[in-house]
Design a protein around this motif. Structure first.
Motif, PDB file in Angstrom:
ATOM      1  N   UNK A  64       0.827  -1.216   0.000  1.00 54.78           N
ATOM      2  CA  UNK A  64       0.000   0.000   0.000  1.00 54.78           C
ATOM      3  C   UNK A  64       0.857   1.260   0.000  1.00 54.78           C
ATOM      4  N   UNK A  65       2.074   1.185   0.563  1.00 57.68           N
ATOM      5  CA  UNK A  65       3.009   2.321   0.572  1.00 57.68           C
ATOM      6  C   UNK A  65       4.349   1.844   1.087  1.00 57.68           C
ATOM      7  N   UNK A  66       5.288   2.762   1.283  1.00 56.21           N
ATOM      8  CA  UNK A  66       6.690   2.370   1.474  1.00 56.21           C
ATOM      9  C   UNK A  66       7.142   2.105   2.912  1.00 56.21           C
ATOM     10  N   UNK A  67       6.316   2.331   3.909  1.00 63.99           N
ATOM     11  CA  UNK A  67       6.821   2.236   5.282  1.00 63.99           C
ATOM     12  C   UNK A  67       7.225   0.810   5.661  1.00 63.99           C
ATOM     13  N   UNK A  68       8.262   0.726   6.505  1.00 67.16           N
ATOM     14  CA  UNK A  68       8.879  -0.564   6.832  1.00 67.16           C
ATOM     15  C   UNK A  68       7.885  -1.579   7.373  1.00 67.16           C
ATOM     16  N   UNK A  69       6.921  -1.141   8.161  1.00 65.67           N
ATOM     17  CA  UNK A  69       5.985  -2.107   8.744  1.00 65.67           C
ATOM     18  C   UNK A  69       4.969  -2.609   7.726  1.00 65.67           C
ATOM     19  N   UNK A  70       5.134  -2.203   6.449  1.00 67.22           N
ATOM     20  CA  UNK A  70       4.301  -2.705   5.347  1.00 67.22           C
ATOM     21  C   UNK A  70       5.126  -3.371   4.245  1.00 67.22           C
ATOM     22  N   UNK A 118       3.176  -2.067  -6.665  1.00 63.91           N
ATOM     23  CA  UNK A 118       3.055  -0.873  -5.828  1.00 63.91           C
ATOM     24  C   UNK A 118       2.972   0.357  -6.711  1.00 63.91           C
ATOM     25  N   UNK A 119       2.702   1.504  -6.103  1.00 67.02           N
ATOM     26  CA  UNK A 119       2.712   2.755  -6.847  1.00 67.02           C
ATOM     27  C   UNK A 119       4.143   3.097  -7.266  1.00 67.02           C
ATOM     28  N   UNK A 120       4.285   3.804  -8.385  1.00 67.17           N
ATOM     29  CA  UNK A 120       5.607   4.158  -8.913  1.00 67.17           C
ATOM     30  C   UNK A 120       6.469   4.901  -7.890  1.00 67.17           C
ATOM     31  N   UNK A 121       5.850   5.734  -7.063  1.00 65.35           N
ATOM     32  CA  UNK A 121       6.639   6.483  -6.074  1.00 65.35           C
ATOM     33  C   UNK A 121       7.228   5.593  -4.983  1.00 65.35           C
ATOM     34  N   UNK A 122       6.589   4.451  -4.736  1.00 66.14           N
ATOM     35  CA  UNK A 122       7.129   3.505  -3.756  1.00 66.14           C
ATOM     36  C   UNK A 122       8.430   2.909  -4.296  1.00 66.14           C
ATOM     37  N   UNK A 123       8.411   2.509  -5.569  1.00 63.47           N
ATOM     38  CA  UNK A 123       9.632   1.968  -6.178  1.00 63.47           C
ATOM     39  C   UNK A 123      10.736   3.034  -6.179  1.00 63.47           C
ATOM     40  N   UNK A 124      10.364   4.250  -6.521  1.00 65.04           N
ATOM     41  CA  UNK A 124      11.347   5.337  -6.583  1.00 65.04           C
ATOM     42  C   UNK A 124      12.010   5.549  -5.220  1.00 65.04           C
ATOM     43  N   UNK A 164       1.764   9.466   2.557  1.00 62.74           N
ATOM     44  CA  UNK A 164       3.030   9.710   1.845  1.00 62.74           C
ATOM     45  C   UNK A 164       2.605  10.175   0.445  1.00 62.74           C
ATOM     46  N   UNK A 165       3.526  10.149  -0.509  1.00 58.36           N
ATOM     47  CA  UNK A 165       3.099  10.470  -1.884  1.00 58.36           C
ATOM     48  C   UNK A 165       2.963   9.215  -2.737  1.00 58.36           C
ATOM     49  N   UNK A 166       2.866   8.051  -2.063  1.00 57.67           N
ATOM     50  CA  UNK A 166       2.760   6.812  -2.844  1.00 57.67           C
ATOM     51  C   UNK A 166       1.730   5.846  -2.302  1.00 57.67           C
ATOM     52  N   UNK A 167       0.646   6.356  -1.717  1.00 56.13           N
ATOM     53  CA  UNK A 167      -0.347   5.473  -1.097  1.00 56.13           C
ATOM     54  C   UNK A 167      -1.423   5.033  -2.071  1.00 56.13           C
ATOM     55  N   UNK A 195       5.332  13.789   6.406  1.00 53.03           N
ATOM     56  CA  UNK A 195       5.601  14.980   5.583  1.00 53.03           C
ATOM     57  C   UNK A 195       6.969  14.899   4.914  1.00 53.03           C
ATOM     58  N   UNK A 196       7.876  14.058   5.443  1.00 49.91           N
ATOM     59  CA  UNK A 196       9.202  13.899   4.823  1.00 49.91           C
ATOM     60  C   UNK A 196       9.172  12.973   3.616  1.00 49.91           C
ATOM     61  N   UNK A 197       8.070  12.241   3.435  1.00 50.87           N
ATOM     62  CA  UNK A 197       7.939  11.365   2.265  1.00 50.87           C
ATOM     63  C   UNK A 197       6.759  11.805   1.401  1.00 50.87           C
ATOM     64  N   UNK A 198       6.575  13.122   1.321  1.00 55.00           N
ATOM     65  CA  UNK A 198       5.565  13.652   0.404  1.00 55.00           C
ATOM     66  C   UNK A 198       4.157  13.707   0.960  1.00 55.00           C
ATOM     67  N   UNK A 199       3.978  13.500   2.271  1.00 56.38           N
ATOM     68  CA  UNK A 199       2.638  13.529   2.857  1.00 56.38           C
ATOM     69  C   UNK A 199       2.042  14.928   2.888  1.00 56.38           C
TER      70      UNK A 199
END
Ligand SMILES: [Zn+2]
Length: 287
Positions: A90-96, A110-116, A157-160, A187-191
């Protein structure tokens, strides 16, 4: 505090090291049936969902690598021996995503921003990087099951993405929903604070009273739960904006707090103070 003798320190290390290394030792993966072939899974970290198709298991989110064997064992149990095929983050955070490579899926979506962002993190295992990405929407037809992945504009984030199990009226919201607690807005990951509130309003307009809502954290919920979450954010943001309009400094606003009504939403990760500090960073309204 008395000075610790060297042998006391060694003893403390012997006691505490295995506990640290093994913080997942006692975690169990529990499955809650939501509809035919569809389960919510909990362990430690973001809530997961598992969907069993004719020839594979589709898993939403991966929790931690240390739990991969337990998660895979649960998937085998739920599916009569089928293996994990498609993993969706669903997004990039470690617990996911921490379990991505250890779970050994056939593909990771995943969303392209997660890969980035994960690619830019050199400590993240390359084998755990998403293998397929998209930007706005992706429908997957998986031998008898369909799901729709929808990107929502910057918020947590910006990749949810959120995951619609439309024929079962179930929605996995990832960290677009923290049930009964203040949300983390990264907010540090585009939120974005206003983006987050707007996205929740968008989801509310697109579900009904029977929709089962899997939050990223907290208990399984529904439209009423999501409505309460939305109201909490709207009202606590209004409190902070009123204080700003009165000319209070950020320190004074934190000091004043949000009042009794919102105390239950405070938790160890996002305290009332941290939530106020997030709200203070809401983007100015453009008029
Ligand atoms: Zn998150």
């Amino acid at each position: 505090m008395p000075r610790l003798q060297p042998y006391t320190l060694i003893l403390l290390l012997i006691i505490s090291l295995p506990a640290l290394a093994n913080r997942f030792a006692n975690v169990e993966i529990n499955a809650t049936p939501l509809a035919e072939d569809l389960y919510m899974l909990t362990g430690s970290g973001g809530n997961m969902a598992a969907l069993v198709s004719d020839d594979e298991v589709i898993l939403i989110d991966a929790q931690f690598a240390e739990l991969a064997d337990k998660i895979n064992a649960k998937l085998v149990e739920l599916s009569d021996g089928k293996a994990l095929g498609t993993l969706i983050n669903t997004h990039l955070h470690a617990d996911h995503v921490n379990g991505n490579s250890a779970l050994k899926p056939k593909r990771i979506v995943a969303h392209a921003n997660v890969l980035k962002r994960l690619s830019a993190d050199e400590s993240f295992p390359r084998a755990g990087l998403p293998t397929e990405t998209f930007k706005t929407q992706l429908s997957l037809n998986l031998s008898g099951q369909t799901i729709r992945l929808e990107y929502l504009p910057p918020s947590h984030t910006d990749g949810d993405i959120i995951v619609w199990f439309e024929d079962k009226n179930v929605l996995h919201m990832g960290d677009m929903m923290f049930e009964g607690r203040f949300p983390f807005i990264d907010l540090n990951n585009g939120g974005s604070v206003r983006g987050y509130i707007a996205n929740v309003a968008y989801v509310l307009a697109n579900i009904d009273n029977d929709t089962k809502v899997i939050p990223g954290h907290g208990e399984l919920t529904d439209k009423a739960g999501l409505q309460r979450f939305h109201q909490m954010m709207v009202k606590t943001l209004a409190i902070v904006e009123q204080q700003q309009a009165k000319g209070l400094t950020n320190e004074q606003i934190v000091e004043a707090g949000l009042g009794e009504e919102w105390q239950n939403w405070h938790w160890n990760f996002i305290t009332e103070q941290r939530w106020i500090n997030t709200l203070l960073q809401a983007e100015p309204l453009t008029q």
